[in-house]
Design an enzyme around this catalytic site. Structure first.
Site, short mmCIF file in Angstrom:
data_model
loop_
_atom_site.label_atom_id
_atom_site.label_comp_id
_atom_site.label_asym_id
_atom_site.label_seq_id
_atom_site.Cartn_x
_atom_site.Cartn_y
_atom_site.Cartn_z
N LEU C 226 1.02 -1.19 -0.05
CA LEU C 226 0.09 -0.14 -0.11
C LEU C 226 0.83 1.32 0.10
O LEU C 226 1.88 1.35 1.04
CB LEU C 226 -0.93 -0.03 1.08
CG LEU C 226 -2.12 1.09 1.35
CD1 LEU C 226 -3.09 0.46 0.22
CD2 LEU C 226 -2.71 1.06 2.56
N ASP C 227 0.47 2.11 -0.90
CA ASP C 227 1.35 3.44 -0.92
C ASP C 227 2.60 3.25 -1.23
O ASP C 227 3.63 4.32 -1.30
CB ASP C 227 1.20 4.37 0.17
CG ASP C 227 -0.51 4.53 0.81
OD1 ASP C 227 -1.05 4.59 -0.48
OD2 ASP C 227 -0.53 4.77 1.88
N GLU C 228 3.31 2.26 -1.94
CA GLU C 228 4.76 2.03 -2.12
C GLU C 228 4.84 1.38 -3.57
O GLU C 228 5.96 1.57 -4.05
CB GLU C 228 5.22 0.70 -1.40
CG GLU C 228 4.97 0.68 0.00
CD GLU C 228 6.17 1.66 0.67
OE1 GLU C 228 7.10 2.22 -0.10
OE2 GLU C 228 6.13 2.46 1.93
#
Lengths: 283, 283, 283, 283
Positions: C226-228
């Protein structure tokens, strides 16, 4: 929360702020925001104060009578606005829809405290959009021969609808002095350049010719001197040799939207004061 | 022009502004700038007023005694500053000179109202620069074993020189809690990232690894939580896949300079207030 | 004008550009744009070439067979795209409409070369908007118990509609690894912070808490971390102590729109290459 | 690493890139950077290629003879530069030191690949600075009666010192056509406005009068049409009604520095091509 907003400009004098603050305090104002500006070179003072009407025991009818003695003693230009009075706005557009759509969406999202009462256009392509947002759409094809007559009808409709603010959202017609005189400091335009660079028509073409590395947009109040009215907001973005005129036009739409929507919001929130053909923005 | 600057934070209450304005008016203050901020969620009020001392008939010795009753009744944190009191600054630097040079030049150009009394460094490469600007240069090589002792000497020198503000201009040593405790909210650092992204060492390497499209710099007050102090200013610039780590380091110098110099100027002009580990900047 | 676009990444070797240029020249390509990037540290080469199909005498069926020997000899990852093939896009949205409206309007204005085939939402409030733009609207309320089943139906519809790109326009649901695996590097999300700062939920609240002076938005490809995922575009804007969380949310909408729409356009114009969880953008 | 840099502009024709790439490949060039630009409207092609000289088996003396046949067949304007040849720069300054200091420091920090051979000034206040950086300082007071004679001496010194580039770092004298003719496209000036807005003298005063919301700076090549030469770089920053003329002047220094130093760096790295009084920047 309902608020009152007091806007003042006057010669700068000792005791001004004390008198105003004392006046509001005496009547129970709970101040939410206060901004002031001194221009020491010209000796002018500008102020915007916003307070909660909750607990404020001076009604609209009485405000003027109570405040007028202070105003007179300091030679103030002043007005009081109430957040409950949502200004009535007419948007003028031509073929390009991007500024119009942006304003309509921001209005729907709650960013613009106003009623959008009318959309006026010299083209009919935005009709479905107006319908979608349930706003009256007035289609007035303009040409050299009917221009005065069309303006008559437009002025009539603006009056009928008690319009407070006219927004020119890339409206491609020049308004007559007579029209401008009816709405002093109440017509906002966006010019698609970083004024005073590239005044007049086709600024993106001129920017391309000159080879600038930034293009801009400028929102301003309309006066009879084309592109010379008080500037409200400006924004720019970077371009390069890769950008042809069509790219400048496309990219420019984003800064036009930004510069126009901020100007409209600041006007509607009563954040703009004037002097010397310039604006003071209490944002 | 010599000025007085009054800085206040307190619980928000009706009549605050009226009382302050009335107090200054009574003593003949000609207000030049006034900024206030209400945080309605936490019920706090912040104010910065600057006035001309010309015609102000309350001298330094008497100010506190006269103002204290008002301050007490509104539970104010307050202080008064005088523009004539130029703060005394120590700049700490390491190998990199860009922030140091920028501060020295801005000071010379009149942008920073202070005395730069000392340059402290754990390297000796900035010695000629200090000499050119006629500022004392203290070279303290630091290592694990002498760190406490060096800090002792530094603290001694800061005290001797009555230093008001310590600026860490890319100083690569972490200050001990004891040092920080001596200068609460009086040590400004610049971190070479857009905090809270990339805390800790080697932020440009981390930014490169993550493939960000903007790099930044953050100036902040130093607390014992590394990189967690109140943020004063941040700035960013655009980078691309073409930029290797060395390009990030080079480009980043420009934002580091910008973020640090603005923070130092705002501090020196007494434009910064605090709450909840955050800053209020009256710029 | 119809164009072909060749995208290549491979180990950097002498003669690469000569071979590619020679190949295109032999088949009559009139090159319109060419961008290349060498990462000397990792020894990688990246290229995007766009040429007019007018006069190019190698048809789609034959391209691969003709180019493959060159590709193989240089160990290229490569693909060819044709501007005539307009990608088919599904936009996923939740309650917030601003990114969705922005994409729909840009599409209508000709800024996004694609078909918007579907709008998928876990809310039904954007239904009228979809209708206005004549796009199928699929309303799938999601909860903990039906999530897997809803994803099944969504994946089925995406397949049926031969969707090439999924755009998460402030879609507030986390996609399962199974979903992500179906569209590798073909799901674009916008996160409402300057990543890697403020990952996770409620980034504007976190930014407010930390007292940052700039807020941002990040568009990126979705991966299982997530968000990476690889960052495509980031933008920021200035905020101050005056901005409450609600102001950050409102102002942030503008940077979210900007960061997402640029990412979508670059993807659709085949301007993005990948390595090491990062993007190369040939804009 | 030593590199060669080939700069080309010519009519756009098929096979151009293939021919150039093939030529470099045959002589063993390991290409590090390549940028090209097609202006399809005017049918022009621009290219910059940089390659490692390590393994390149065509020496300086032979390059021209070998490349000329290709150049002729495509009607190229071309030149080859070598990173080992550090251009020799003369900086002209007047009273203001900020641009001069910035260039000197960037040079020292390794950002500007050149020799700074001379500082020329019509004031003597920068003498100590020149001494600190160990650069010859030539002080030539200029007035109406001695201007031609001073230019003679300056031109003589520039020739003697084999100066390649003249940088006007806020030099407040207008150069004569004769001077400009000696250094075509080799004199870079910074104008303290966002050109073409506010040409001529005192642009900050003019910007203040007009009430703009952004101020800018423009670096450009000097031609005989004052402020009309090809623009290299522009930058702006936000100002408000709070900024008096002196604030504009102070804040403007930062954008002047930025616009000038980037222009100088791009010129020194041979990143600038020309057409139609505009620049192509391969950054």
């Amino acid at each position: 929360m309902e608020t009152g907003i007091l806007l003042i400009d006057c010669p700068d004098r000792r005791g001004l702020v004390a008198s105003i603050a004392q006046f509001l305090y005496q009547h129970g104002a709970n101040i939410l925001h206060a901004d002031q500006h001194q221009d020491n070179e010209v000796g002018m003072f500008f102020m915007r104060i916003e307070w909660s009407l909750d607990g404020f025991h001076l009604d609209r009818a009485s405000f003027s009578g109570e405040f007028e003695p202070i105003a007179r003693s300091f030679q103030m230009n002043w007005r009081v606005e109430y957040s409950a009075d949502r200004p009535r706005v007419a948007i003028f557009a031509s073929l390009y829809q991007h500024c119009l759509i942006d304003l309509l969406h921001r209005h729907q999202a709650g960013e613009l405290p106003c009623e959008i009462s009318l959309i006026v256009s010299n083209h009919n392509n935005c009709q479905p959009l107006a319908q979608f947002y349930k706003i009256s759409y007035l289609y007035f094809p303009v040409n050299a021969s009917n221009k005065a007559e069309v303006e008559d009808r437009e002025l009539g409709l603006l009056a009928e609808n008690r319009i407070d603010l006219v927004v020119l959202a890339r409206y491609m017609q020049v308004l007559s002095p007579r029209f401008v005189a009816e709405y002093p400091r109440r017509i906002i335009n966006v010019h698609h350049s970083f004024l005073p660079a590239f005044t007049g028509a086709r600024p993106y073409h001129a920017a391309f010719e000159r080879g600038v590395k930034l293009i801009g947009a400028t929102s301003h109040y309309v006066t009879n001197d084309l592109d010379e009215g008080p500037i409200i907001e400006q924004d720019v973005l970077r371009v390069s040799h890769r950008d042809q005129v069509t790219d400048l036009i496309q990219k420019g739409r984003d800064v036009e939207r930004a510069a126009l929507s901020r100007a409209v919001r600041w006007h509607l929130e009563h954040r703009i004061l004037f002097y010397a053909n310039k604006t003071v923005i209490f944002d």
